[in-house]
Write a protein that holds these residues in place. Structure first.
Motif, PDB file in Angstrom:
ATOM      1  N   SER A  75     -12.426  -0.933   3.279  1.00 54.40           N
ATOM      2  CA  SER A  75     -13.130   0.282   2.871  1.00 54.40           C
ATOM      3  C   SER A  75     -12.313   1.101   1.873  1.00 54.40           C
ATOM      4  O   SER A  75     -12.848   1.622   0.900  1.00 54.40           O
ATOM      5  CB  SER A  75     -13.472   1.148   4.103  1.00 54.40           C
ATOM      6  N   LYS A  76     -11.009   1.190   2.128  1.00 55.20           N
ATOM      7  CA  LYS A  76     -10.114   1.912   1.213  1.00 55.20           C
ATOM      8  C   LYS A  76     -10.090   1.226  -0.154  1.00 55.20           C
ATOM      9  O   LYS A  76     -10.105   1.888  -1.196  1.00 55.20           O
ATOM     10  CB  LYS A  76      -8.707   2.005   1.816  1.00 55.20           C
ATOM     11  N   THR A  96       0.825  -1.215   0.000  1.00 53.25           N
ATOM     12  CA  THR A  96       0.000   0.000   0.000  1.00 53.25           C
ATOM     13  C   THR A  96       0.858   1.263   0.000  1.00 53.25           C
ATOM     14  O   THR A  96       0.387   2.314  -0.415  1.00 53.25           O
ATOM     15  CB  THR A  96      -0.958   0.042   1.211  1.00 53.25           C
ATOM     16  N   THR A 138     -11.053  -0.924   7.828  1.00 50.98           N
ATOM     17  CA  THR A 138     -10.490   0.292   7.241  1.00 50.98           C
ATOM     18  C   THR A 138      -9.824  -0.011   5.898  1.00 50.98           C
ATOM     19  O   THR A 138     -10.010   0.722   4.916  1.00 50.98           O
ATOM     20  CB  THR A 138      -9.473   0.944   8.199  1.00 50.98           C
ATOM     21  N   SER A 139      -9.063  -1.103   5.847  1.00 51.52           N
ATOM     22  CA  SER A 139      -8.370  -1.476   4.603  1.00 51.52           C
ATOM     23  C   SER A 139      -9.353  -1.883   3.521  1.00 51.52           C
ATOM     24  O   SER A 139      -9.221  -1.492   2.359  1.00 51.52           O
ATOM     25  CB  SER A 139      -7.378  -2.609   4.861  1.00 51.52           C
ATOM     26  N   GLU A 196     -13.245   2.045  -1.933  1.00 49.39           N
ATOM     27  CA  GLU A 196     -13.202   3.452  -2.344  1.00 49.39           C
ATOM     28  C   GLU A 196     -12.388   3.617  -3.642  1.00 49.39           C
ATOM     29  O   GLU A 196     -12.773   4.363  -4.539  1.00 49.39           O
ATOM     30  CB  GLU A 196     -12.570   4.277  -1.213  1.00 49.39           C
ATOM     31  N   LEU A 197     -11.277   2.886  -3.739  1.00 47.25           N
ATOM     32  CA  LEU A 197     -10.409   2.987  -4.928  1.00 47.25           C
ATOM     33  C   LEU A 197     -10.971   2.244  -6.125  1.00 47.25           C
ATOM     34  O   LEU A 197     -10.713   2.614  -7.260  1.00 47.25           O
ATOM     35  CB  LEU A 197      -9.017   2.453  -4.589  1.00 47.25           C
ATOM     36  N   ASP A 239      -2.636   3.802  -4.607  1.00 47.49           N
ATOM     37  CA  ASP A 239      -3.877   3.847  -5.385  1.00 47.49           C
ATOM     38  C   ASP A 239      -4.309   2.481  -5.914  1.00 47.49           C
ATOM     39  O   ASP A 239      -5.293   2.377  -6.646  1.00 47.49           O
ATOM     40  CB  ASP A 239      -3.737   4.828  -6.556  1.00 47.49           C
ATOM     41  N   HIS A 280      -4.681  -2.726  -0.714  1.00 54.94           N
ATOM     42  CA  HIS A 280      -5.454  -2.433   0.503  1.00 54.94           C
ATOM     43  C   HIS A 280      -6.318  -3.640   0.885  1.00 54.94           C
ATOM     44  O   HIS A 280      -6.461  -3.952   2.066  1.00 54.94           O
ATOM     45  CB  HIS A 280      -6.311  -1.186   0.299  1.00 54.94           C
ATOM     46  N   ALA A 283      -6.070  -0.784  -5.402  1.00 55.39           N
ATOM     47  CA  ALA A 283      -7.094  -1.303  -4.487  1.00 55.39           C
ATOM     48  C   ALA A 283      -6.721  -2.666  -3.915  1.00 55.39           C
ATOM     49  O   ALA A 283      -6.937  -2.929  -2.730  1.00 55.39           O
ATOM     50  CB  ALA A 283      -8.439  -1.388  -5.214  1.00 55.39           C
TER      51      ALA A 283
END
Length: 121
Positions: free
Chosen positions: A114-115, A83, A111-112, A118-119, A88, A93, A90
Motif C-alpha cells: 500500500s505504501k 525503506t 501495508t508495504s 501511495e508513493l 520515498d 516498500h 516506492a
C-alpha cells in the motif's frame, strides 16, 4: 581546515562511485543467477556507502538475492533498511512487501504494498 573538508568530500564521492560499481557487479552476478556472488558484491557496496538514499537500491537488490537462497530473515532486514535510507522510494516498500509475503506476514505485506502504491501510483 578547508582542505580537510575538501578531502573528506572527495573520499565520500570516491566511496559512492566504488559502491555503485560494486552494485552493478552484483547486478551482473544476480543476472547470471550467482546469488552468493551477488550478495558479496552488494554487501561490499553497503560497506562503502550504506546510508545514502542511493544505497536503497543495493539493500533492495541484496534482499532479492537473499530471497533466492530462502534467507528471509536477512532479506527482511535488508528490505527494511532500503525503506529507512530512502523512505520515498516506492520499490523499497514493494520489496519489503514481497519479503513479508514470503514470510507469510500478510498484514505487513499489505501495508508495504500500500505504501509503495501511495508513493508511485
Amino acid at each position: 581546515s578547508q582542505q580537510q573538508v575538501v578531502n573528506m568530500a572527495e573520499q565520500k564521492e570516491e566511496a559512492a562511485a566504488s559502491a555503485e560499481e560494486l552494485r552493478l557487479e552484483g547486478n551482473a552476478a544476480f543476472s547470471a543467477k550467482k546469488w552468493n556472488g551477488a550478495i558479496k558484491k552488494y554487501r561490499a557496496s553497503i560497506a562503502l556507502d550504506g546510508s545514502s538514499p542511493a544505497s536503497a537500491k543495493v539493500y533492495s537488490n541484496l534482499a532479492a538475492a537473499l530471497c533466492k537462497l530462502s534467507k528471509y530473515d536477512d532479506a527482511h532486514a535488508a528490505a527494511q533498511k532500503a525503506t529507512e535510507v530512502d523512505p520515498d522510494w516506492a520499490k523499497g516498500h514493494w520489496r519489503l512487501g514481497v519479503v513479508n509475503e514470503l514470510q507469510k506476514d500478510f498484514l505487513h505485506s499489505f501495508t508495504s504494498y500500500s505504501k509503495a502504491v501511495e508513493l508511485d501510483p
